[in-house]
Structure formats: C-alpha cells, structure tokens
Design an enzyme around this catalytic site. Sequence first.
Site, short mmCIF file in Angstrom:
data_model
loop_
_atom_site.label_atom_id
_atom_site.label_comp_id
_atom_site.label_asym_id
_atom_site.label_seq_id
_atom_site.Cartn_x
_atom_site.Cartn_y
_atom_site.Cartn_z
N LYS A 182 -18.72 9.01 -11.85
CA LYS A 182 -18.09 10.11 -11.12
C LYS A 182 -17.54 9.76 -9.73
O LYS A 182 -16.69 10.49 -9.20
CB LYS A 182 -19.09 11.27 -10.94
CG LYS A 182 -19.40 12.00 -12.21
CD LYS A 182 -18.25 12.92 -12.61
CE LYS A 182 -18.38 13.43 -14.02
NZ LYS A 182 -17.35 12.97 -14.92
N TYR B 142 -23.97 3.37 -23.65
CA TYR B 142 -25.03 3.65 -22.69
C TYR B 142 -26.35 3.48 -23.44
O TYR B 142 -26.62 4.25 -24.38
CB TYR B 142 -24.92 5.09 -22.15
CG TYR B 142 -23.78 5.29 -21.18
CD1 TYR B 142 -22.47 5.45 -21.62
CD2 TYR B 142 -24.02 5.33 -19.81
CE1 TYR B 142 -21.43 5.64 -20.72
CE2 TYR B 142 -22.99 5.52 -18.89
CZ TYR B 142 -21.70 5.67 -19.36
OH TYR B 142 -20.66 5.85 -18.47
N TYR C 299 -18.86 14.77 -18.61
CA TYR C 299 -18.37 13.39 -18.51
C TYR C 299 -16.85 13.36 -18.31
O TYR C 299 -16.34 12.60 -17.50
CB TYR C 299 -18.76 12.60 -19.78
CG TYR C 299 -18.66 11.11 -19.61
CD1 TYR C 299 -19.77 10.35 -19.27
CD2 TYR C 299 -17.44 10.45 -19.78
CE1 TYR C 299 -19.67 8.97 -19.11
CE2 TYR C 299 -17.34 9.08 -19.63
CZ TYR C 299 -18.46 8.35 -19.29
OH TYR C 299 -18.36 6.99 -19.11
N PRO D 53 -23.97 5.44 -10.33
CA PRO D 53 -22.78 5.25 -11.18
C PRO D 53 -22.94 5.65 -12.64
O PRO D 53 -21.97 5.62 -13.39
CB PRO D 53 -22.50 3.74 -11.06
CG PRO D 53 -23.77 3.14 -10.58
CD PRO D 53 -24.51 4.18 -9.82
N HIS E 4 -10.21 6.41 -24.07
CA HIS E 4 -11.46 6.46 -24.83
C HIS E 4 -11.78 7.90 -25.21
O HIS E 4 -11.67 8.80 -24.40
CB HIS E 4 -12.62 5.90 -23.99
CG HIS E 4 -12.62 4.41 -23.93
ND1 HIS E 4 -13.69 3.65 -24.30
CD2 HIS E 4 -11.66 3.55 -23.56
CE1 HIS E 4 -13.38 2.37 -24.16
NE2 HIS E 4 -12.16 2.29 -23.71
P1 RFL Z 1 -14.40 2.90 -0.60
O1 RFL Z 1 -13.84 2.36 -1.86
O2 RFL Z 1 -15.75 2.48 -0.18
O3 RFL Z 1 -13.35 2.59 0.55
C1 RFL Z 1 -13.64 2.81 1.93
C2 RFL Z 1 -12.81 1.86 2.75
O4 RFL Z 1 -13.02 2.12 4.14
C3 RFL Z 1 -13.09 0.89 4.82
N1 RFL Z 1 -13.79 1.08 6.12
C4 RFL Z 1 -13.17 1.08 7.31
N2 RFL Z 1 -11.87 0.91 7.66
C5 RFL Z 1 -11.53 0.96 8.98
N3 RFL Z 1 -12.45 1.13 9.97
C6 RFL Z 1 -13.78 1.28 9.69
N4 RFL Z 1 -14.67 1.44 10.68
C7 RFL Z 1 -14.18 1.27 8.31
N5 RFL Z 1 -15.37 1.39 7.66
C8 RFL Z 1 -15.13 1.28 6.34
C9 RFL Z 1 -13.84 -0.02 3.86
O5 RFL Z 1 -13.61 -1.41 4.14
C10 RFL Z 1 -13.22 0.40 2.52
O6 RFL Z 1 -12.08 -0.38 2.19
O7 RFL Z 1 -14.44 4.52 -0.65
P2 RFL Z 1 -13.50 5.57 -1.38
O8 RFL Z 1 -12.04 5.29 -1.14
O9 RFL Z 1 -14.08 6.89 -1.03
O10 RFL Z 1 -13.72 5.30 -2.96
C11 RFL Z 1 -14.94 5.58 -3.59
C12 RFL Z 1 -15.16 4.64 -4.78
O11 RFL Z 1 -14.98 3.32 -4.34
C13 RFL Z 1 -16.56 4.80 -5.42
O12 RFL Z 1 -16.95 6.15 -5.45
C14 RFL Z 1 -16.62 4.27 -6.88
O13 RFL Z 1 -16.38 2.89 -6.92
C15 RFL Z 1 -17.96 4.60 -7.53
N6 RFL Z 1 -18.11 4.02 -8.87
C16 RFL Z 1 -17.56 4.65 -9.99
N7 RFL Z 1 -16.83 5.77 -9.85
C17 RFL Z 1 -16.22 6.34 -10.94
O14 RFL Z 1 -15.56 7.38 -10.78
N8 RFL Z 1 -16.29 5.77 -12.21
C18 RFL Z 1 -17.00 4.63 -12.43
O15 RFL Z 1 -16.98 4.11 -13.54
C19 RFL Z 1 -17.70 4.04 -11.30
N9 RFL Z 1 -18.41 2.90 -11.46
C20 RFL Z 1 -18.82 2.83 -9.03
C21 RFL Z 1 -18.95 2.28 -10.35
C22 RFL Z 1 -19.34 2.14 -7.94
C23 RFL Z 1 -20.03 0.96 -8.12
N10 RFL Z 1 -20.49 0.30 -6.96
C24 RFL Z 1 -20.32 -1.07 -6.71
C25 RFL Z 1 -20.89 1.11 -5.82
C26 RFL Z 1 -19.64 1.11 -10.55
C27 RFL Z 1 -20.20 0.44 -9.45
C28 RFL Z 1 -20.99 -0.80 -9.74
C1 PHB Z 2 -17.37 0.61 -15.37
O1 PHB Z 2 -16.61 0.34 -16.32
O2 PHB Z 2 -17.42 -0.07 -14.34
C2 PHB Z 2 -18.28 1.80 -15.49
C3 PHB Z 2 -18.13 2.66 -16.57
C4 PHB Z 2 -18.98 3.75 -16.67
C5 PHB Z 2 -19.97 3.95 -15.73
C6 PHB Z 2 -20.10 3.09 -14.65
C7 PHB Z 2 -19.25 2.00 -14.53
O3 PHB Z 2 -20.83 5.00 -15.87
#
Ligand code: RFL
Ligand code: PHB
Length: 392
Positions: free
Chosen positions: A296, A201, A385, A292, A72
């Site tokens: 980041k 957005y 971004y 989110p 993108h």
């Molecule tokens: P995770 O993915 O939470 O993984 C942590 C893992 O640790 C396990 N765990 C344990 N395992 C063993 N023993 C224990 N005691 C434990 N306690 C926990 C858990 O089960 C899990 O599997 O963390 P990690 O690896 O640091 O990754 C971070 C990302 O997942 C998170 O920052 C992103 O998803 C945030 N996020 C976005 N980030 C972006 O860069 N671009 C995006 O577009 C974006 N969109 C989003 C998002 C997060 C969202 N939600 C649901 C929070 C959109 C959403 C809706």
């Molecule tokens: C997504 O595609 O899940 C997404 C994209 C951009 C954002 C957050 C989530 O800022």
Amino acid sequence: MRTQVAIIGAGPAGLLLSQLLHNRGIDSVVLEARSREYCEQRQRAGMLEQATVDVLREAGAADRLDREGLVHHGIHLRFAGRDRHIDFPSRTGGRSVTVYGQTEIVKDLIAKRVDEGARLYFDTPVTAIEGIEGDAPRIRFVRDGVEETLDCDLVAGCDGFHGVSRPTIPADVLKTYERSYPFAWLGVLADVAPSTDDLIYAYSERGFALHSMRSAQVSRLYLQVDPDAKLADWPDERIWAELRERLALPGWTLDEGPISERGITPMRSFVAEPMSFGRLFLAGDAAHIVPPTGAKGLNLAMADVRVLADACGEWFGSGGSRDGLDAYSDACLRRVWRAEHFSYWMTTLLHTGVDASEFDRRCQVAHLEYVADSDAAMASLAENYVGYAWGS
Ligand code: RFL
Ligand code: PHB
C-alpha cells in the site's frame, strides 16, 4: 529562487506532484537530497493499484508502464501445503492490479520532468523550512556546498519518513501513532523467470515468504527475518534454501538464478496527524508508513498527491479557494487509516511472531483457513488489496 510550490523530495510522491502541477499550469521546484542515480536505483515497491496506474496515465507518464506493466488478476495464499488463488476481478467488479517497479516509475517521471525543463535539483538537501504559519514560506537548502533559499506560496513535504518536513510541524500540534513489528523483510532481485503467474503470499512455521516479480525475466522475492538480521548472515544458498522451504507446495518447484540486489527493511506502521499545517502539506511516507505486506505505501503516496494537486489547482485557480487545501488532511487520512488496518491485518495474518504461543499459532492457521475458504473473507481481502473505493 522563487516558485509557487516548493516540493521537498524526488521520490514517487514529489515527482508525480511536480508533474500534475505542471499539467495544471502551476510552477514548482523539486529539491532532492540524493543523486539522480541513487533515486533511480533504490529498490522498493512493485504492486500498483488501478487508481495509481490511472493517475500516472492522467499525468502523461504511463507510456512504458502501459507497455511493460504486468496486469495481475489475483494472488496466491499458500500455507499448510495448500495454495488458494484469490481472484480479484470477480470479487471487485472487474478490478485488478499491475506489477511495475517503483524504480521504473521514478525513472519515467524524472525523464519526463527533465525533458520539460523542470527545475529539479538532485544532491540538494533541504536544511530548514521557515514561515509556514505566515503567507511567505522560505526553504533553506544546500547546493554545491553553498546555502541558498527558495521562496514559495506552498510547501509540499514529500521527503519520506526521515525527512525534515514532518518535524517542522509544532510538537503540540502533531500527533503520531505507531506500531513496530518483531521482524524485518529481506528482499532480493534475482535474474530468473518467475516460478508463478500471480504473486504468492506464503505462511509457514519458519516465517513469511513472498514471491513477486519485475518482468518475465526477473523475480522479486522476500523473506521474513529477525529485525536485527545482517545481510552477511544470509548468503545466497541460505536465501534460496529458506525460500524453497517456506514456499514449498507438492508438485511445484522454485526456479533459482543469480541474485543481483539485496536489502533488509524494518517493518513499522506510523501515521502523523494532521497531514498539513499552515502552508505545509505532507504527502506519502513523510506522513505515514505501512508494513509492505499489503502493498500500500506507494499507492497511498500517489493518492495523497492526486488530492493535493487538485487542491493546489483550486487555490492557484481563478477562484482562489482554500477549501481543498483545508480538506486535504482529512480527505487523505480516511484512506490512510483503511490501508493502515489492512496492512497490519495482512502482516499479522502471514508472519510468525517469535514469542507466539501454540494457541496463537493455531488461531493464525484457523484464520488463514477461513480466509482461504470463505467467499466473504476472500472478497474483503480482494477489495482492500485492489484499493478500497469509498462509497462505491
Ligand atoms: P520516498 O520514496 O522515501 O522519497 C522521499 C525522498 O525525499 C528525499 N529526502 C530529502 N530531499 C531533500 N531534502 C531533505 N532533507 C530530504 N530528506 C529526504 C529522499 O532522499 C527521497 O528521495 O517517499 P515517497 O515519495 O513518499 O514514496 C513512498 C514509497 O517509496 C513507499 O511508500 C513504498 O516504496 C512502500 N512499498 C510498497 N508500496 C506499495 O504501494 N506497493 C508495494 O509493493 C510496496 N513494496 C515498499 C515495498 C517499500 C519497501 N521498502 C524498502 C521500504 C517493498 C519494500 C521492500
Ligand atoms: C514487490 O513486488 O516489491 C511487492 C509486492 C507486493 C508486496 C510487497 C512488495 O506486498
């Protein structure tokens, strides 16, 4: 059991770290509380910075990403019946971003690690981390109902916001900084071709909406909702009606399709300092959370792990230097705070506060108009971004 690096958590941070260490000849064991299926299905991020794509390529885990990822070149900022496309390459020296689901990154990394015979254990919760102030840390975990131990040289806490790693750092050492927001995001996956080329957005008086995607056939959409909203209050028809209203633009229509997945996410900003203590190193959501809106969270997690893998390389390499490990926390926190501010800024730019006064609303629209009209403001949004590159 024994290993060089004990990795807690098989989210993107833990899995990528395990792969990067393996590529440097360093042994690790990954302990994950949940099942493989759960980790592979958890819907989350989708927007990858160039640096994230690059580190996945360096890890040798980007074949499918290179085939299926959608490059993108900008985003749409939509408000007050107008749509401003903000082009990234022309404002950032040619940089762009890639849409590829976090679920797909996790599937790719798990498949590769399993193929290479990694010691990657699912359904194996860690219950305690001991000895991080000495030189022989020990992890306690439960497998098949039996408590076991893992001895190691270093511990990587990649266990997300609710994990056990961060609380292992003594309370008088750990400082935390936090901000909560008076809203949450309702996110859905829909089996319908995206109605847009780049992400939209959208700010409206009814609240924020985001139109993202996962492929040419699958759309990913988000709505700002009350922090205590329940999925039961949001039947499909209400979701589509609200998306139509908030994304409305004369001459543009939102295509609708069956919703295959839905979830509500609270929003918070959080940073823990320092990100390391003794032999324990926190990475990803274990150390910091961003709302989110700035896309980041995943990118920060991948950036932490890249720094940590290099520092581990120096420590286990022939020189045995601890310099990289000692510099780890400060090196990461600089990028983390930049992303914290950007995510907070995007969030307050685009969401409506429940108790916002008319003055607040007018200032917000004035701010949106400025961002959509000023080249300097658009360049600032764009360079943050795509991932701000210090010193370039
Ligand atoms: P995770 O993915 O939470 O993984 C942590 C893992 O640790 C396990 N765990 C344990 N395992 C063993 N023993 C224990 N005691 C434990 N306690 C926990 C858990 O089960 C899990 O599997 O963390 P990690 O690896 O640091 O990754 C971070 C990302 O997942 C998170 O920052 C992103 O998803 C945030 N996020 C976005 N980030 C972006 O860069 N671009 C995006 O577009 C974006 N969109 C989003 C998002 C997060 C969202 N939600 C649901 C929070 C959109 C959403 C809706
Ligand atoms: C997504 O595609 O899940 C997404 C994209 C951009 C954002 C957050 C989530 O800022």
